[in-house]
Every structure is written in structure tokens, then in C-alpha cells.
Design an enzyme around this catalytic site. Structure first.
Site, PDB file in Angstrom:
ATOM      1  N   GLY A  26       0.849  -1.211   0.000  1.00  0.00           N
ATOM      2  CA  GLY A  26       0.000   0.000   0.000  1.00  0.00           C
ATOM      3  C   GLY A  26       0.877   1.251   0.000  1.00  0.00           C
ATOM      4  O   GLY A  26       2.094   1.179  -0.175  1.00  0.00           O
ATOM      5  N   ARG A  27       0.210   2.343   0.215  1.00  0.00           N
ATOM      6  CA  ARG A  27       0.950   3.612   0.170  1.00  0.00           C
ATOM      7  C   ARG A  27       0.644   4.404   1.434  1.00  0.00           C
ATOM      8  O   ARG A  27      -0.522   4.623   1.769  1.00  0.00           O
ATOM      9  CB  ARG A  27       0.483   4.395  -1.059  1.00  0.00           C
ATOM     10  CG  ARG A  27       1.361   5.551  -1.389  1.00  0.00           C
ATOM     11  CD  ARG A  27       0.826   6.258  -2.649  1.00  0.00           C
ATOM     12  NE  ARG A  27       1.625   7.447  -2.885  1.00  0.00           N
ATOM     13  CZ  ARG A  27       2.796   7.430  -3.480  1.00  0.00           C
ATOM     14  NH1 ARG A  27       3.292   6.276  -3.918  1.00  0.00           N
ATOM     15  NH2 ARG A  27       3.488   8.542  -3.649  1.00  0.00           N
ATOM     16  N   GLY A  28       1.672   4.787   2.124  1.00  0.00           N
ATOM     17  CA  GLY A  28       1.496   5.569   3.356  1.00  0.00           C
ATOM     18  C   GLY A  28       1.760   7.038   3.112  1.00  0.00           C
ATOM     19  O   GLY A  28       2.034   7.440   1.974  1.00  0.00           O
ATOM     20  N   ASN A  29       1.718   7.809   4.190  1.00  0.00           N
ATOM     21  CA  ASN A  29       1.928   9.264   4.059  1.00  0.00           C
ATOM     22  C   ASN A  29       3.326   9.617   3.611  1.00  0.00           C
ATOM     23  O   ASN A  29       3.549  10.608   2.934  1.00  0.00           O
ATOM     24  CB  ASN A  29       1.675   9.952   5.404  1.00  0.00           C
ATOM     25  CG  ASN A  29       0.194  10.065   5.682  1.00  0.00           C
ATOM     26  OD1 ASN A  29      -0.600  10.048   4.738  1.00  0.00           O
ATOM     27  ND2 ASN A  29      -0.171  10.143   6.940  1.00  0.00           N
ATOM     28  N   GLY A  51       5.680   7.241   2.274  1.00  0.00           N
ATOM     29  CA  GLY A  51       6.253   6.415   1.209  1.00  0.00           C
ATOM     30  C   GLY A  51       5.474   5.110   1.087  1.00  0.00           C
ATOM     31  O   GLY A  51       4.479   4.890   1.788  1.00  0.00           O
ATOM     32  N   ASP A  52       6.014   4.218   0.246  1.00  0.00           N
ATOM     33  CA  ASP A  52       5.296   2.955   0.007  1.00  0.00           C
ATOM     34  C   ASP A  52       5.500   1.973   1.169  1.00  0.00           C
ATOM     35  O   ASP A  52       6.510   2.032   1.881  1.00  0.00           O
ATOM     36  CB  ASP A  52       5.805   2.322  -1.291  1.00  0.00           C
ATOM     37  CG  ASP A  52       5.383   3.190  -2.488  1.00  0.00           C
ATOM     38  OD1 ASP A  52       4.322   3.854  -2.374  1.00  0.00           O
ATOM     39  OD2 ASP A  52       6.114   3.238  -3.495  1.00  0.00           O
ATOM     40  N   VAL A  53       4.529   1.045   1.293  1.00  0.00           N
ATOM     41  CA  VAL A  53       4.628  -0.006   2.309  1.00  0.00           C
ATOM     42  C   VAL A  53       4.783  -1.343   1.568  1.00  0.00           C
ATOM     43  O   VAL A  53       4.082  -1.600   0.595  1.00  0.00           O
ATOM     44  CB  VAL A  53       3.360  -0.029   3.195  1.00  0.00           C
ATOM     45  CG1 VAL A  53       3.487  -1.069   4.296  1.00  0.00           C
ATOM     46  CG2 VAL A  53       3.097   1.346   3.789  1.00  0.00           C
ATOM     47  N   LYS A  90       7.605  -0.141   6.141  1.00  0.00           N
ATOM     48  CA  LYS A  90       7.208   1.195   5.657  1.00  0.00           C
ATOM     49  C   LYS A  90       8.473   1.925   5.265  1.00  0.00           C
ATOM     50  O   LYS A  90       9.422   1.982   6.054  1.00  0.00           O
ATOM     51  CB  LYS A  90       6.514   1.989   6.773  1.00  0.00           C
ATOM     52  CG  LYS A  90       5.098   1.579   7.029  1.00  0.00           C
ATOM     53  CD  LYS A  90       4.458   2.552   8.019  1.00  0.00           C
ATOM     54  CE  LYS A  90       2.981   2.230   8.188  1.00  0.00           C
ATOM     55  NZ  LYS A  90       2.308   3.185   9.053  1.00  0.00           N
ATOM     56  N   ASP A 104      -5.813   9.404  15.488  1.00  0.00           N
ATOM     57  CA  ASP A 104      -6.253   9.142  14.118  1.00  0.00           C
ATOM     58  C   ASP A 104      -6.883   7.755  14.033  1.00  0.00           C
ATOM     59  O   ASP A 104      -6.657   7.023  13.076  1.00  0.00           O
ATOM     60  CB  ASP A 104      -5.049   9.274  13.185  1.00  0.00           C
ATOM     61  CG  ASP A 104      -5.478   9.491  11.739  1.00  0.00           C
ATOM     62  OD1 ASP A 104      -6.700   9.662  11.504  1.00  0.00           O
ATOM     63  OD2 ASP A 104      -4.607   9.462  10.852  1.00  0.00           O
TER      64      ASP A 104
HETATM   65  P1  AMP Z   1      -0.179   3.436   6.716  1.00  0.00           P
HETATM   66  O1  AMP Z   1       0.986   4.274   6.326  1.00  0.00           O
HETATM   67  O2  AMP Z   1      -0.037   2.859   8.083  1.00  0.00           O
HETATM   68  O3  AMP Z   1      -1.519   4.078   6.470  1.00  0.00           O
HETATM   69  O4  AMP Z   1      -0.127   2.179   5.729  1.00  0.00           O
HETATM   70  C1  AMP Z   1      -0.539   2.256   4.400  1.00  0.00           C
HETATM   71  C2  AMP Z   1      -1.091   0.916   3.964  1.00  0.00           C
HETATM   72  O5  AMP Z   1      -0.054  -0.050   4.034  1.00  0.00           O
HETATM   73  C3  AMP Z   1      -2.173   0.407   4.874  1.00  0.00           C
HETATM   74  O6  AMP Z   1      -3.443   0.848   4.453  1.00  0.00           O
HETATM   75  C4  AMP Z   1      -2.058  -1.087   4.695  1.00  0.00           C
HETATM   76  O7  AMP Z   1      -2.708  -1.504   3.509  1.00  0.00           O
HETATM   77  C5  AMP Z   1      -0.588  -1.284   4.502  1.00  0.00           C
HETATM   78  N1  AMP Z   1       0.040  -1.674   5.760  1.00  0.00           N
HETATM   79  C6  AMP Z   1       0.575  -0.831   6.671  1.00  0.00           C
HETATM   80  N2  AMP Z   1       1.104  -1.496   7.704  1.00  0.00           N
HETATM   81  C7  AMP Z   1       0.899  -2.794   7.453  1.00  0.00           C
HETATM   82  C8  AMP Z   1       1.230  -3.976   8.153  1.00  0.00           C
HETATM   83  N3  AMP Z   1       1.872  -3.940   9.316  1.00  0.00           N
HETATM   84  N4  AMP Z   1       0.855  -5.153   7.614  1.00  0.00           N
HETATM   85  C9  AMP Z   1       0.207  -5.173   6.452  1.00  0.00           C
HETATM   86  N5  AMP Z   1      -0.128  -4.097   5.728  1.00  0.00           N
HETATM   87  C10 AMP Z   1       0.226  -2.917   6.214  1.00  0.00           C
END
Ligand code: AMP
Length: 810
Positions: free
Chosen positions: A595-598, A600-602, A617, A710
């Protein structure tokens, strides 16, 4: 060149009449001008008099007691009033004398012109009349001559015809005699008339007309004389340099003579004489910096990341101003010397003026000198403050970690590695800084270049080590990055948390102006950060000797127990190893994107040593330093927690960019997506259990004084058996109290407390929501925070509901 000789002609006569008309017009203009002048002078006299009165009125009294200028001024005002009176008097005089005279003259002039014209006409008529008479007589003469000739011829005719007798002849003779007599009489009359005409003509030309003209000339000249007198009268009364005005002026001069600059302030000084003022001392109010935790010191400039650029700019500005000032001063000095030598001052008047310029430029030079001195002092202060910094990294002006060092108590004796917030205790940093700035007692040099000295601070075999690792030591044959005390790009905020005791140190890297720098961070009366300097030969040093490698340089500092810099006095006692959380970036193998976080990519990733599948992350390399610090905040918070409903931290990778946070992989992904896709397949009991998981996680955080800020389905993850785990601690805080700050830019509306939004709307209950659950929701949205349930209470309610489901299931 008199009128009588030269102005007898007809043209001259007409010209003389026109001339007189013109003179009359001139006199009329003069009259009008005099009237105006008199009015102007009177008006001026009134204005002058009133300004003098004004001048007298506005003269300050007591404050100017004894002032020669003021006395003189009053006299001048009085003289000004006298001037006004004199002007008025003169105007009156002009009016009464000159104007009246001009009026009479004007009347006379008109009369004289008329008389001249009449007289001229009269004698001319006389002459014309006589000429006419002569002509008429001549015509008569001719007529009688013809008659005589006729009568004579008739008489001769009859005489011849009738002899010497007869009545007819008598008749003709009689007529002849009568005609003869008439002729003779006429002849005589003609002769006499001619005689008269000749005489008159001669008189007209030589006596009458010249006489008239001569008389006229004398009259005209008399007029001119009168006019001259009138004008003279006006001139006399307009003469501002006349005796009367001169007297006034003389009196003004005398008043001015009484002004003597050196005597002007005699009385005043006598009256107010007092002792000179004591110099005023500007001192730094030390109470101002009492609460600055030693960051601000009295009379010392603070050089930190908040001020260093400002100081440098200020220094540049000051230096530029000093230069400009000096150039200006030199120019002024040159021209001042020129003026003082009088090179360009040929006349006394100019000399006088220039003497004022000399004073002015002297004053300006003095002012410039003062300004320059002031700026030079400031420059010295800034320079010495910047120089003192030496190779030290610019310290942080707002070092939050320093605060945490003071305010967060490490509760290891409470059975965990968690860091809790404790109430702020008063801590006099300033005192500590002062204490630590006392001259440092040098330790003896260590026997071996690699063995740390044995001091109360130094590490020995019992030195702490990251969990399960070897004790930290400084040994040979290792590269810098392999050293346990090399912490890669761990941000300064994290670093200062690790350095808790004086002498604690570690080495790290930082990027400044796109340049990678190696920094030695030491705890020594606060935190000091020294940038490793590179010599021209490519060696490394601080203030002491240079070494071919940074590692050797650190070893030298550690072993010698010498201060890193003289100013800081900082000595290296204990190398601080990486925490067990600090992983090498190369320990992690990124697999695929989750996925994508604030920041960078996860990714789904694998740890190389254990093959464990984890979530990682990443923080974009291009993000500013501030964001990177913020990114790591999540790691810092998570590392304190251990709960089945809180996503677990495995480590942080800060050896190099990109920095990463390694967490347990929660395979179900975000709760929001999960619910959107699969909620229809889930039973109410399962859904309620997921609620309970979230409540359990939040209850745990609450017990740790952690405010997530949040909480939302999108920030929860779903693990095996649908276990919900709270995640995304990017906005979380460790606080006693939840203070709503302006910093909350993106507000998660549905999950935000109402007072934070001041927003009246309450979401209706979703379908199938048990009443008890909706009541709980509504309580969570209570306007007053104190009425809302805490997570302990929420957990209890949800747990009760879950239990009810379990019972009903059974
Ligand atoms: P976040 O930056 O925490 O919002 O993470 C962005 C996206 O990455 C989330 O919506 C999840 O889809 C994925 N993700 C984050 N942390 C995890 C994790 N520990 N295990 C699996 N997916 C994760």
C-alpha cells in the site's frame, strides 16, 4: 527748440493736442496707480503690524528668561510695528498730497488744453476771415471795375454822339461818375484791406501764433514740473531707506548687536546648573533566561540551528554596512579637510557658509564613527560566537529530545522498556551547563590505544549491550559502519534520547546542504554534535590531530580522554551501541508493495537472517529532514508497546537511506477495505469481536497515556482470525491531556471529538447496530469530553455485548 518756432504747422498743432490728451491719460493712470499703491501700503502696514503683534504674543516667557535673543526679538517686533506705522503714515501722505495735487493738476491740464485749442481756433479764424475779406473786396473791385469800364464807354459813346450837352449825356456822365467813384472807393478799401491783411498775416505768423505756442509751452512745462513734484512726493514717501526707516533699521541693528551667543545662556545655565548625569548601565536581566534550560545565556549570543543562518546574514550585513560607513566617512573626512583648509573658499561670505559645513561634516563624521564602533562591537560578538562553535555541529535550538530526556522517566524497574511520561520536574539546565563548563579534570591517557579508559563513565566488560549482543567495545579491524556505536542516519532527535549520561557518545551521519557529514554526538551538559572535519590531505580531525579514518579519530578521542573541542570540554566515556531496534537496511529484502502511506510505500518484505515475512514502511529519500523525523516518530512510539491488538514494531533501518520501519505483517490489510469487501460474510458476533479488539488495543494505549489521534477503520489492520490491530501511529502523541492544536491539518471528521470540530451532527446508527452499541456511540459523541466514556468503559460495554453474543450462540 521752442514750440513757437517749430510747432506752427497744422500737423504740429494737431500733434500737440494729441500729446496733451495722452498726458491727461497718463495722469489718469497715475491717479489709479496712486490709489492702488496707497491701498497696498495700508494693507501691508496692517499685515506687518499684525505679524509683529503675533510675534510678540508667541514669545515664550519664563522659559526664555534672560535670553538676549528673546529680548532682541521683542524689540525687533516692536520696530516692525513702527515700520508698519511709518508705511501707513507714508501712504496717508501720498494720498493727501500727491493724489490731491494730481487731481487738481488733471483738472488744470484739461482746462489749459481747451483754452489752447480755443485760442488757436480764434486767431486762425481771424486770419481766415481777413483773407476772405480781401478776396471778397477783390471780387467787388473787379465788379466795380467792369461797371466803371462800361459807364465810361457809354459816356464816351454819348459824348461823341451828342456833343457836349444833352440830358442823356448828363445821365450817362452821372452814372459814369458814380461808377468811377465806386471804383475808387472800392480800390481804396481794397488797398486798406490788403494793408490790414498783410499786417495781420505778419502778426499771425510772428506774434499771435508764436505767442500762443510759447505760452502753451510754458504752461505744459509748468505741468511737467508739477508732475515731477508729485512723483517726487510719492518717491519720498515710498523710500524705505529714508531717514525714518533708517532709524528703525538702526534700532533693529542695535538690538541684533545685543545678541551674543556666549552670553545667551548665562542666566539659563546659572539658573539650571546641575551635576552631569551618571552613565546608564544596560545590563542583561538574567531572569529572562531562567526558564530557557541553559539554551540562552545572559550577554551571550545563542548559536543554534534556529539562529545560525540569521547570525551569518547579520554578520554579512554588518560587515557590508561597516564598509559602506567607512567609505562615507573617508569621503567626508577628505572634504572636511578641504573645507577646513579653505581651498575652495575665495570670499568671506562663502567662508562663513563653509564654516557651517565644516561643523556639519565634523558632526556627521562623529556620528559615522559611533555607528561604526557599534557595528564593530556587534560584529566581534557574532564572530566570536560563530568561531566558538568551531567544528561543533550547529546545536538544535529547540531540542525536544533534550526535554524528553528530562521529562520521560525510563521505567525499567517497572518491568519493561516502555518509556512513560512523568510530570514535568523543575530542572535547572542552566545550572547544569554552568557546572559542566567548569574546567575539566583530565584523565590519564589509556595504556592501550584501543582500550577504553576506566572511569566511572567508561564501559567495562559489564557495559550494556543491545539485547543478546556482545558488549560494546572499540576494537580494531572494523570499519566505521560496522561499529555498534555507529548509528547511520538516525535523526538527531532519536540520537539525543540514547545519550543520557555525560560522556555517552555515538557516531552518525547527517545530510546538510546535500552534503553527507559524519557527526560525533556526545552528551556533555546537554547534547553536543561535532562535525568531523576533513583536512586538505583527506584526513579527519576535530581540533586535535588528524587521522586517516573517522574510526581512528573517534578511537583517539575515546582513548585520550581529551575534550573533543576546547570550548565544549566534551569527553568521550561511553560508546552507545545501536538499540536492538536499529537494523541494517541490508537486513531487509523488499518483496512486493502492500500500500501507500503518508511518507512512502509499504512493502511486504523478508528479514534476511530469520526469513521472517514482515511489513516495511519506507520513507521517501527526497522528503525534507523534518518529515523523516516525523516518519520515525511512529517507530519510536510503537517500540514501547506490546499488545495483540497493536501492530508490533520489529525495527527501524537507519543505517542509510531510505530509512524504514519494519513491522509485523498483518495480512488482512486495512480494516476499512476488509469491511467493505467482506463484512457481508461476517456474523454480528464476529463484527462485535473486531470492535472488542479495537477497544482492547485502545484501552492498552490509554493505559500508556498514548493518544492515537487518528483512530479509524483505515488505520486498523486485520490479522489472522480477523484479529484487529491498531496501526498508523503517525499522528499519535504521548500526553497526559489531549490538547487540540492548530497542527491538526487533516482532521478525520467522523472520528474526531465534537468539541474539536464544534460540529452538531451525529451519525445515525448503521443497520443492525444493537441499541446498546449505538448508545455507546452516542456517548462517545457527547459534547462535553468528561461525559464521554474512556476506553476502559468502552471495552467493558463492548465486552459485555460480545459475551451476550457468545451466550446466544451457545
Ligand atoms: P499506513 O501508512 O499505516 O496508512 O499504511 C498504508 C497501507 O499499508 C495500509 O493501508 C495497509 O494496507 C498497509 N500496511 C501498513 N502497515 C501494514 C502492516 N503492518 N501489515 C500489512 N499491511 C500494512
Amino acid at each position: 527748440m521752442g514750440f513757437s518756432v517749430h510747432l506752427q504747422g497744422k500737423i504740429a498743432h494737431e500733434a500737440l493736442l494729441s500729446r496733451q490728451d495722452a498726458e491727461i491719460r497718463l495722469m489718469d493712470s497715475m491717479k489709479r496707480w496712486i490709489v492702488n499703491k496707497v491701498k497696498c501700503d495700508r494693507d501691508y502696514a496692517i499685515s506687518l503690524s499684525s505679524t509683529a503683534a503675533q510675534g510678540l504674543k508667541t514669545t515664550p516667557g519664563d522659559d526664555l528668561a534672560g535670553s538676549l535673543v528673546a529680548t532682541s526679538w521683542r524689540s525687533i517686533m516692536e520696530e516692525l510695528d513702527n515700520t508698519a506705522k511709518q508705511i501707513r503714515q507714508n501712504a496717508d501722505s501720498i494720498e493727501s498730497k500727491a493724489l490731491d495735487a494730481l487731481n487738481s493738476l488733471n483738472v488744470e491740464k484739461r482746462k489749459v488744453r481747451k483754452l489752447y485749442q480755443e485760442e488757436h481756433t480764434r486767431i486762425l479764424l481771424q486770419f481766415t476771415h481777413l483773407s476772405d475779406e480781401v478776396n471778397r473786396k477783390k471780387t467787388e473791385y473787379q465788379k466795380y471795375l467792369e461797371l466803371y469800364k462800361l459807364m465810361r464807354s457809354r459816356f464816351e459813346e454819348h459824348y461823341v454822339k451828342s456833343g457836349r450837352g444833352g440830358r442823356k449825356l448828363d445821365d450817362v456822365r452821372d452814372k459814369y461818375q458814380k461808377a468811377c467813384r465806386k471804383l475808387h472807393l472800392t480800390h481804396n478799401e481794397y488797398v486798406l484791406l490788403l494793408c490790414e491783411a498783410v499786417e495781420f498775416e505778419k502778426d499771425f505768423r510772428t506774434v499771435l501764433l508764436p505767442g500762443l505756442l510759447e505760452h502753451q509751452q510754458s504752461l505744459q512745462e509748468a505741468f511737467i514740473l508739477s508732475l515731477k513734484h508729485i512723483l517726487q512726493e510719492i518717491a519720498n514717501n515710498s523710500d524705505l531707506s529714508s531717514e525714518k526707516f533708517r532709524e528703525i533699521h538702526k534700532r533693529i541693528e542695535n538690538c541684533l548687536d545685543t545678541i551674543k551667543p556666549h552670553e545667551e545662556y548665562k542666566d539659563f545655565t546659572e539658573k539650571y546648573k546641575s551635576t552631569p548625569a551618571e552613565p546608564i548601565k544596560f545590563t542583561f536581566d538574567e531572569s529572562l533566561v531562567e526558564d530557557s534550560a541553559g539554551k540562552l545565556l545572559p550577554n551571550q549570543l545563542t548559536v543554534d540551528n534556529l539562529t545560525v543562518e540569521w547570525l551569518r546574514t547579520k554578520l554579512n550585513d554588518l560587515e557590508a554596512s561597516i564598509k559602506e560607513n567607512q567609505e562615507k566617512r573617508n569621503q567626508l573626512t577628505n572634504s572636511h579637510e578641504g573645507l577646513a583648509n579653505g581651498k575652495t573658499t575665495p570670499t568671506s561670505e562663502i567662508n562663513n557658509r563653509l564654516s557651517t559645513n565644516v561643523d556639519t561634516s565634523k558632526k556627521e563624521i562623529n556620528e559615522l564613527k559611533c555607528q561604526e564602533r557599534k557595528m564593530l562591537k556587534q560584529t566581534e560578538l557574532i564572530k566570536s560566537a560563530l568561531n566558538e562553535l568551531g567544528c561543533e555541529e550547529v546545536p538544535s535550538g529547540c531540542d525536544l529530545s533534550l526535554d524528553n530526556q528530562t521529562f520521560i522517566s525510563n521505567s525499567s524497574e517497572q518491568g519493561g522498556s516502555e518509556t512513560h511520561l512523568s510530570k514535568r520536574s523543575p530542572f535547572n539546565h542552566q545550572k547544569l551547563v554552568k557546572m559542566l563548563r567548569k574546567p575539566f579534570r583530565r584523565k590519564s591517557a589509556p595504556s592501550s590505544p584501543v582500550a577504553p579508559p576506566r572511569t566511572r563513565h567508561s564501559r567495562s566488560d559489564s557495559a550494556p549491550r543491545s539485547e543478546g549482543g556482545d558488549p560494546v567495545s572499540i576494537t580494531t579491524n572494523k570499519s566505521l559502519v560496522d561499529e555498534e556505536w555507529f548509528h547511520g542516519v538516525l535523526p538527531r532527535e532519536e540520537v539525543v534520547r540514547l545519550l543520557t549520561t555525560d560522556g555517552d557518545f555515538l557516531v552518525r551521519e547527517t545530510t546538510r546542504n546535500d552534503e553527507c557529514q559524519t557527526v560525533l554526538s556526545v552528551c556533555w551538559g546537554g547534547h553536543k554534535h561535532f562535525i568531523v572535519q576533513t583536512t586538505a590531505e583527506g584526513h579527519y580531525r576535530f581540533e586535535g590531530p588528524a587521522f586517516p579514518s573517522i574510526r581512528e579519530l573517534i578511537l583517539y578521542q575515546f582513548n585520550s580522554s581529551l575534550p573533543v573541542t576546547g570550548r565544549s570540554g566534551a569527553i568521550l566515556y561511553k560508546p552507545i551501541p545501536k538499540e536492538r531496534w536499529e537494523l541494517n537496511n541490508d537486513d531487509v529484502n523488499l518483496l512486493d508493495k502492500l500500500g501507500r502511506g503518508n511518507f512512502g510505500d509499504v512493502y511486504r518484505a523478508q528479514l534476511k537472517n530469520s526469513n521472517e515475512i514482515v511489513a516495511v514502511k519506507t520513507c521517501r529519500v527526497t522528503l525534507p529532514e523534518e518529515h523523516k523525523k516525523k516518519f520515525l516518530q511512529e517507530g519510536r512510539i510503537l517500540k514501547q508497546y506490546d499488545h495483540p491488538n497493536i501492530v508490533k514494531l520489529i525495527g527501524i533501518c537507519v543505517q542509510k537511506q531510505p530509512i524504514m520501519i519494519v513491522m509485523e505483517l498483518v495480512p488482512g490489510g486495512s480494516l476499512l477495505t476488509f469491511l467493505r469487501k467482506k463484512s457481508s460474510n461476517l456474523t454480528d458476533a464476529q463484527l462485535m469481536k473486531m470492535c472488542l479488539d479495537a477497544a482492547a488495543g485502545m484501552r492498552y494505549l490509554e493505559s500508556k497515556n498514548c493518544i492515537h489521534r487518528d483512530l479509524a477503520a483505515r488505520n486498523c489492520l486485520v490479522g489472522y482470525n480477523n484479529v484487529v490491530k491498531i496501526s498508523d501511529f503517525g499522528m499519535s502523541r504521548e500526553e497526559e491531556e489531549y490538547i487540540v492544536s492548530d497542527g491538526m491539518k487533516q482532521i478525520p471528521i467522523k472520528w474526531t471529538a465534537p468539541e474539536a470540530l464544534n460540529f452538531g451532527y451525529r451519525m445515525p446508527a448503521p443497520d443492525n447496530t444493537p441499541d446498546e452499541m449505538y448508545r455507546l456511540m452516542v456517548r462517545c459523541w457527547e459534547y462535553k469530553p468528561e461525559v464521554r466514556p474512556n476506553f476502559e468503559q468502552i471495552y467493558t460495554v463492548v465486552d459485555t455485548l460480545c459475551a451476550a453474543y457468545r451466550v446466544s450462540f451457545l
